[in-house]
Design a protein around this motif. Structure first.
Motif, PDB file in Angstrom:
ATOM      1  N   LEU A 133       0.669 -10.352 -13.472  1.00  0.00           N
ATOM      2  CA  LEU A 133       1.410 -10.867 -12.322  1.00  0.00           C
ATOM      3  C   LEU A 133       2.586  -9.960 -11.972  1.00  0.00           C
ATOM      4  CD1 LEU A 133       1.524 -14.751 -12.747  1.00  0.00           C
ATOM      5  CD2 LEU A 133       0.134 -13.370 -11.198  1.00  0.00           C
ATOM      6  N   GLN A 134       3.257  -9.464 -12.988  1.00  0.00           N
ATOM      7  CA  GLN A 134       4.380  -8.549 -12.763  1.00  0.00           C
ATOM      8  C   GLN A 134       3.911  -7.291 -12.036  1.00  0.00           C
ATOM      9  OE1 GLN A 134       7.654  -8.369 -13.496  1.00  0.00           O
ATOM     10  NE2 GLN A 134       7.826 -10.488 -14.190  1.00  0.00           N
ATOM     11  N   LEU A 135       2.838  -6.709 -12.570  1.00  0.00           N
ATOM     12  CA  LEU A 135       2.316  -5.477 -11.981  1.00  0.00           C
ATOM     13  C   LEU A 135       1.894  -5.721 -10.539  1.00  0.00           C
ATOM     14  CD1 LEU A 135       0.154  -4.198 -14.970  1.00  0.00           C
ATOM     15  CD2 LEU A 135       2.198  -3.119 -14.075  1.00  0.00           C
ATOM     16  N   ALA A 136       1.246  -6.880 -10.291  1.00  0.00           N
ATOM     17  CA  ALA A 136       0.751  -7.188  -8.952  1.00  0.00           C
ATOM     18  C   ALA A 136       1.909  -7.316  -7.973  1.00  0.00           C
ATOM     19  CB  ALA A 136      -0.067  -8.469  -8.983  1.00  0.00           C
ATOM     20  N   SER A 137       2.973  -8.018  -8.373  1.00  0.00           N
ATOM     21  CA  SER A 137       4.057  -8.217  -7.412  1.00  0.00           C
ATOM     22  C   SER A 137       4.770  -6.899  -7.145  1.00  0.00           C
ATOM     23  CB  SER A 137       5.026  -9.287  -7.904  1.00  0.00           C
ATOM     24  OG  SER A 137       5.948  -8.732  -8.789  1.00  0.00           O
ATOM     25  N   LEU A 138       4.835  -6.061  -8.163  1.00  0.00           N
ATOM     26  CA  LEU A 138       5.456  -4.750  -7.986  1.00  0.00           C
ATOM     27  C   LEU A 138       4.699  -3.928  -6.951  1.00  0.00           C
ATOM     28  CD1 LEU A 138       7.845  -3.385  -9.446  1.00  0.00           C
ATOM     29  CD2 LEU A 138       6.168  -2.094 -10.749  1.00  0.00           C
ATOM     30  N   SER A 139       3.369  -3.911  -7.074  1.00  0.00           N
ATOM     31  CA  SER A 139       2.639  -3.055  -6.138  1.00  0.00           C
ATOM     32  C   SER A 139       2.608  -3.660  -4.732  1.00  0.00           C
ATOM     33  CB  SER A 139       1.218  -2.745  -6.636  1.00  0.00           C
ATOM     34  OG  SER A 139       0.703  -3.775  -7.384  1.00  0.00           O
ATOM     35  N   LEU A 140       2.669  -4.998  -4.641  1.00  0.00           N
ATOM     36  CA  LEU A 140       2.744  -5.620  -3.316  1.00  0.00           C
ATOM     37  C   LEU A 140       4.004  -5.160  -2.590  1.00  0.00           C
ATOM     38  CD1 LEU A 140       1.694  -9.369  -3.480  1.00  0.00           C
ATOM     39  CD2 LEU A 140       0.893  -7.612  -1.916  1.00  0.00           C
ATOM     40  N   LYS A 141       5.118  -5.151  -3.322  1.00  0.00           N
ATOM     41  CA  LYS A 141       6.382  -4.747  -2.700  1.00  0.00           C
ATOM     42  C   LYS A 141       6.301  -3.303  -2.208  1.00  0.00           C
ATOM     43  CE  LYS A 141       9.052  -7.936  -5.419  1.00  0.00           C
ATOM     44  NZ  LYS A 141       9.486  -8.055  -6.817  1.00  0.00           N
ATOM     45  N   GLN A 142       5.693  -2.456  -3.037  1.00  0.00           N
ATOM     46  CA  GLN A 142       5.564  -1.056  -2.625  1.00  0.00           C
ATOM     47  C   GLN A 142       4.767  -0.929  -1.333  1.00  0.00           C
ATOM     48  OE1 GLN A 142       3.801   0.893  -5.946  1.00  0.00           O
ATOM     49  NE2 GLN A 142       5.712   1.009  -7.099  1.00  0.00           N
ATOM     50  N   HIS A 143       3.730  -1.760  -1.206  1.00  0.00           N
ATOM     51  CA  HIS A 143       2.845  -1.600  -0.057  1.00  0.00           C
ATOM     52  C   HIS A 143       3.489  -2.019   1.244  1.00  0.00           C
ATOM     53  CE1 HIS A 143      -1.178  -1.208  -2.245  1.00  0.00           C
ATOM     54  NE2 HIS A 143      -0.232  -0.473  -2.756  1.00  0.00           N
ATOM     55  N   PHE A 144       4.361  -3.027   1.158  1.00  0.00           N
ATOM     56  CA  PHE A 144       4.941  -3.511   2.406  1.00  0.00           C
ATOM     57  C   PHE A 144       6.041  -2.597   2.934  1.00  0.00           C
ATOM     58  CE2 PHE A 144       2.643  -7.351   1.398  1.00  0.00           C
ATOM     59  CZ  PHE A 144       2.095  -7.591   2.641  1.00  0.00           C
ATOM     60  N   GLU A 145       6.302  -1.520   2.188  1.00  0.00           N
ATOM     61  CA  GLU A 145       7.233  -0.532   2.708  1.00  0.00           C
ATOM     62  C   GLU A 145       6.694   0.113   3.971  1.00  0.00           C
ATOM     63  OE1 GLU A 145       7.965   2.339  -0.298  1.00  0.00           O
ATOM     64  OE2 GLU A 145       8.952   0.881  -1.587  1.00  0.00           O
ATOM     65  N   ASN A 146       5.416   0.267   4.038  1.00  0.00           N
ATOM     66  CA  ASN A 146       4.834   1.009   5.152  1.00  0.00           C
ATOM     67  C   ASN A 146       3.868   0.137   5.930  1.00  0.00           C
ATOM     68  OD1 ASN A 146       4.154   3.052   6.819  1.00  0.00           O
ATOM     69  ND2 ASN A 146       4.009   4.564   5.184  1.00  0.00           N
ATOM     70  N   ARG A 147       4.402  -0.663   6.846  1.00  0.00           N
ATOM     71  CA  ARG A 147       3.555  -1.657   7.507  1.00  0.00           C
ATOM     72  C   ARG A 147       2.600  -1.062   8.518  1.00  0.00           C
ATOM     73  NH1 ARG A 147       8.504  -5.578   7.527  1.00  0.00           N
ATOM     74  NH2 ARG A 147       9.320  -3.512   7.099  1.00  0.00           N
ATOM     75  N   PHE A 148       3.046  -0.036   9.227  1.00  0.00           N
ATOM     76  CA  PHE A 148       2.183   0.568  10.239  1.00  0.00           C
ATOM     77  C   PHE A 148       0.918   1.121   9.591  1.00  0.00           C
ATOM     78  CE2 PHE A 148       0.940   4.394  12.658  1.00  0.00           C
ATOM     79  CZ  PHE A 148       0.554   3.761  13.825  1.00  0.00           C
ATOM     80  N   ASN A 149       1.132   1.773   8.458  1.00  0.00           N
ATOM     81  CA  ASN A 149       0.013   2.305   7.700  1.00  0.00           C
ATOM     82  C   ASN A 149      -0.987   1.211   7.333  1.00  0.00           C
ATOM     83  OD1 ASN A 149      -0.805   4.690   6.916  1.00  0.00           O
ATOM     84  ND2 ASN A 149       0.619   4.944   5.211  1.00  0.00           N
TER      85      ASN A 149
END
Lengths: 261, 264
Positions: A8-24
Motif C-alpha cells: 500500500l505504501q509503494l502504491a500510494s507513493l507511485s500514484l503521487k508521482q504520476h499525478f505530477e504530470n496530468r497532461f501526459n
C-alpha cells in the motif's frame, strides 16, 4: 500483513508521482483507447470475409480482446514498471541496495512501482467484455463468472511468472534493456484466439510456452468451447510459473556478481 | 565521411557488449508481420477469398518484415530525453551534428537487425518452399521496390527526428510518440495489407505518410498495383520525403533558438 502494508505504501507513493504530470496521463489514456479501437477494427476486417473463423464468431473474439486487455493491463499496472527497472538497477549496481532491505527481494522488485495510467486498460477491457457479452446474449450462472475470475487471476500470474523469469536473466547478462520489448513480443500473440495463428504456432504456444493459458483458454472455458475442468490446468501452470520464477530468482542471486562493487 | 565512420564504430562496439538486447529489439520489430502472416495464412486456409493468394500474403509479409527492420527508427525518445536533460548541448560543441550522430547510430544497429531478420525470413522460406515458388518475381518491380525502400527508410527516419525535435517546444513528447504509434499501427500495413482495409481507411492511408514508410515498397514488390496507383504512390512518397527533410531542417534551426539549456 507486513507485505500488504508495504504494498500500500509503494502504491500510494507511485500514484503521487504520476499525478505530477496530468497532461501526459490524459494523452496516454487517449492513445491507449485508440490502440484498443485499432484491435477492434482489425478483427472487424477479419470477419468481413467470413462470419465464422475456426468456430469463433466476431462477438466471441471481441470478448476475448476485452479479457486480453484486462489481463495485460492488470499485469502492467502492478508489475511492468518495476520489472523494467531491474535492468537499470543491475547495470548501475542499485540492486545491491535493494537486496539488503529487510523484505523478500522478489516481492519488493515486483511491486516497487504501480503504473496507475494503465487502469484505463482494465476499464476499457471490461467495457468491451460487457458489450460482447450483451451481443452474445450470454446467460450463464454465477459459477461461470467465478471460474472466469479465477482464470483471469491465474492468467495474470502466468504472465507475471514468465516475465519475471525473463527479467531475472538480467542478472546473467548484466543488462537487458529490451524488457519492454519482451512484453510486446509475448503479448502480441494473445490479442486473438491462439488457433488463428495456425496449428504449428498454436502447438508451440500451448505446450512449449504456455501463452495460450493466459487469455485464450479462459475465454474458451467461459464460452463452453472446452470443459471447465481445464481451469485446473490453468491454475497448475500458474503455480508452476510462480514457483519456477521464485526458484530461478534465488538461484540467480547466488550467482550474481554485482556490477559496481 | 570519416567522422561518420568513427561514430559508427563507437556504436558498433556498444552493441557488441550486450547482444541479447539487439536480438530482442529485432524480434519486437518484426513480431507483428510474423503474426499477421500466420493469421492471414490461417484465414486463407479456411477458404476465405480476399483477392490475395496464399503466395501474395506470404511474400507481402516477408517483405514487410524485412522492410520493418530496414526502416526501423528509435531516435525520437532519445532526442526528447536529451532536450529535457540539457544533454542536447553536446551537439553544439562537438564536431558532429545531431543528424550525423543519429544516422550513424541507426545504420550501425540496423546492420545487425537486418541480418537477424534475414535469418527469420530464410527460415520461413525454407519451411514453405512451394508457396515461394508460386510467386511471380519481376526484376523491374524488385528494382522499383528498392528505390521506394530507400526513401521509405529516409521518410521514417526524418519523421522520427521531427517528433523528437517537437520537444523543444512541448517539453513532453509521449503524446506525439503515442499518436505516431497508433497511426503507424493502422495505416502502415504491418498487420493488414492496405488493400484489405475498409474503403475509408484506404483513402486516408494514401494521404498519410505511414504507408510510405512500410507498406508501399512491399506493394511495389508484389507487382499488383496498376500504373496509375504506382505513379501516384511514388509521387506522394517523394512529396513526403521532401516535406520531411525541409521541416526537419527548419525545426532544428528554430528549435535551437527556442532551446533553454536545462541542466546547464
Amino acid at each position: 500483513m507486513k507485505y500488504f502494508k508495504v504494498f500500500l505504501q509503494l502504491a500510494s507513493l507511485s500514484l503521487k508521482q504520476h499525478f505530477e504530470n496530468r497532461f501526459n496521463a490524459l494523452a496516454f489514456m487517449i492513445s491507449n483507447i485508440l490502440v484498443l479501437g485499432i484491435l477492434i477494427i482489425f478483427i472487424d476486417v477479419y470477419f468481413s470475409y467470413s462470419k465464422q473463423i475456426l468456430g469463433w464468431t466476431k462477438a466471441e473474439v471481441f470478448f476475448l480482446v476485452g479479457l486480453y486487455r484486462v489481463i495485460t493491463a492488470t499485469f502492467i499496472v502492478f508489475f511492468q514498471r518495476s520489472i523494467n527497472y531491474m535492468s537499470r538497477d543491475v547495470e548501475n549496481g542499485n540492486l545491491d541496495m535493494h537486496l539488503t532491505k529487510p523484505i523478500n527481494s522478489q516481492f519488493f522488485l515486483s511491486f516497487r512501482q504501480i503504473r496507475s495510467h494503465d487502469l484505463i486498460g482494465i476499464i476499457s477491457g471490461l467495457v468491451v467484455m460487457i458489450y460482447a457479452a450483451i451481443q452474445l446474449n450470454i446467460n450463464v450462472g454465477f459459477f461461470s463468472w467465478l471460474i472466469l475470475f479465477i482464470n483471469t487471476l491465474s492468467g495474470v500470474t502466468i504472465l507475471y511468472g514468465i516475465m519475471f523469469i525473463l527479467a531475472t536473466f538480467t542478472l546473467w547478462f548484466g543488462r537487458l534493456n529490451a524488457l519492454l520489448d519482451i512484453l510486446f513480443i509475448i503479448r502480441s500473440p494473445m490479442e486473438r484466439p491462439i488457433s488463428f495463428l495456425g496449428q504449428k504456432a498454436a502447438f508451440v504456444l500451448t505446450y512449449l510456452i504456455p501463452l495460450a493459458f493466459i487469455v485464450s483458454v479462459p475465454v474458451e472455458i467461459f464460452l463452453s468451447k472446452v470443459n471447465w475442468t481445464n481451469t485446473f490446468i490453468c491454475l497448475f501452470i500458474a503455480i508452476v510459473c510462480l514457483y519456477i520464477s521464485h526458484r530461478f530468482w534465488n538461484y540467480s542471486l547466488r550467482h550474481y556478481t554485482s556490477a559496481s562493487s | 565521411m570519416n567522422k561518420f565512420l568513427a561514430i559508427l564504430k563507437m556504436y558498433n562496439q556498444k552493441f557488441l557488449e550486450y547482444r541479447a538486447d539487439i536480438i530482442l529489439w529485432t524480434l519486437s520489430g518484426i513480431i507483428q508481420p510474423i503474426l499477421a502472416l500466420l493469421i492471414w495464412s490461417t484465414l486463407l486456409s479456411t477458404g476465405v477469398k480476399t483477392g490475395f493468394s496464399n503466395s501474395d500474403v506470404f511474400i507481402y509479409f516477408l517483405a514487410v518484415m524485412f522492410i520493418s527492420s530496414f526502416t526501423a527508427v528509435w531516435s525520437s525518445y532519445f532526442i526528447a530525453t536529451d532536450i529535457n536533460s540539457g544533454n542536447i548541448s553536446r551537439y553544439l560543441v562537438k564536431p558532429f551534428s545531431l543528424f550525423q550522430d543519429h544516422v550513424s547510430w541507426n545504420v550501425s544497429e540496423k546492420v545487425y537487425k537486418i541480418s537477424i531478420t534475414f535469418l527469420v525470413v530464410a527460415v520461413f522460406c525454407l519451411l514453405n518452399t512451394t508457396t515461394v515458388k508460386q510467386f511471380q518475381f519481376s526484376w523491374i518491380a524488385f528494382l522499383l521496390s528498392l528505390v521506394s525502400l530507400l526513401s521509405a527508410a529516409a521518410i521514417h527516419f526524418y519523421l522520427d527526428l521531427i517528433i523528437g525535435l517537437i520537444t523543444f517546444w512541448t517539453h513532453d513528447n509521449d503524446f506525439f510518440r503515442n499518436f505516431n504509434f497508433v497511426g503507424f499501427q493502422l495505416f502502415s500495413g504491418v498487420m493488414i495489407p492496405i488493400a484489405l482495409l475498409p474503403d475509408l481507411l484506404q483513402k486516408i492511408s494514401i494521404i498519410l505518410p505511414f504507408r510510405y514508410t512500410t507498406a508501399f515498397p512491399a506493394e511495389v514488390l508484389l507487382n499488383k498495383l496498376n500504373t496509375f496507383d504506382l505513379t501516384t504512390g511514388f509521387i506522394i512518397q517523394a512529396l513526403w520525403l521532401s516535406t520531411a527533410i525541409v521541416l526537419y531542417n527548419y525545426l532544428y534551426k528554430k528549435g535551437l533558438k527556442a532551446y533553454q539549456g536545462f541542466g546547464s
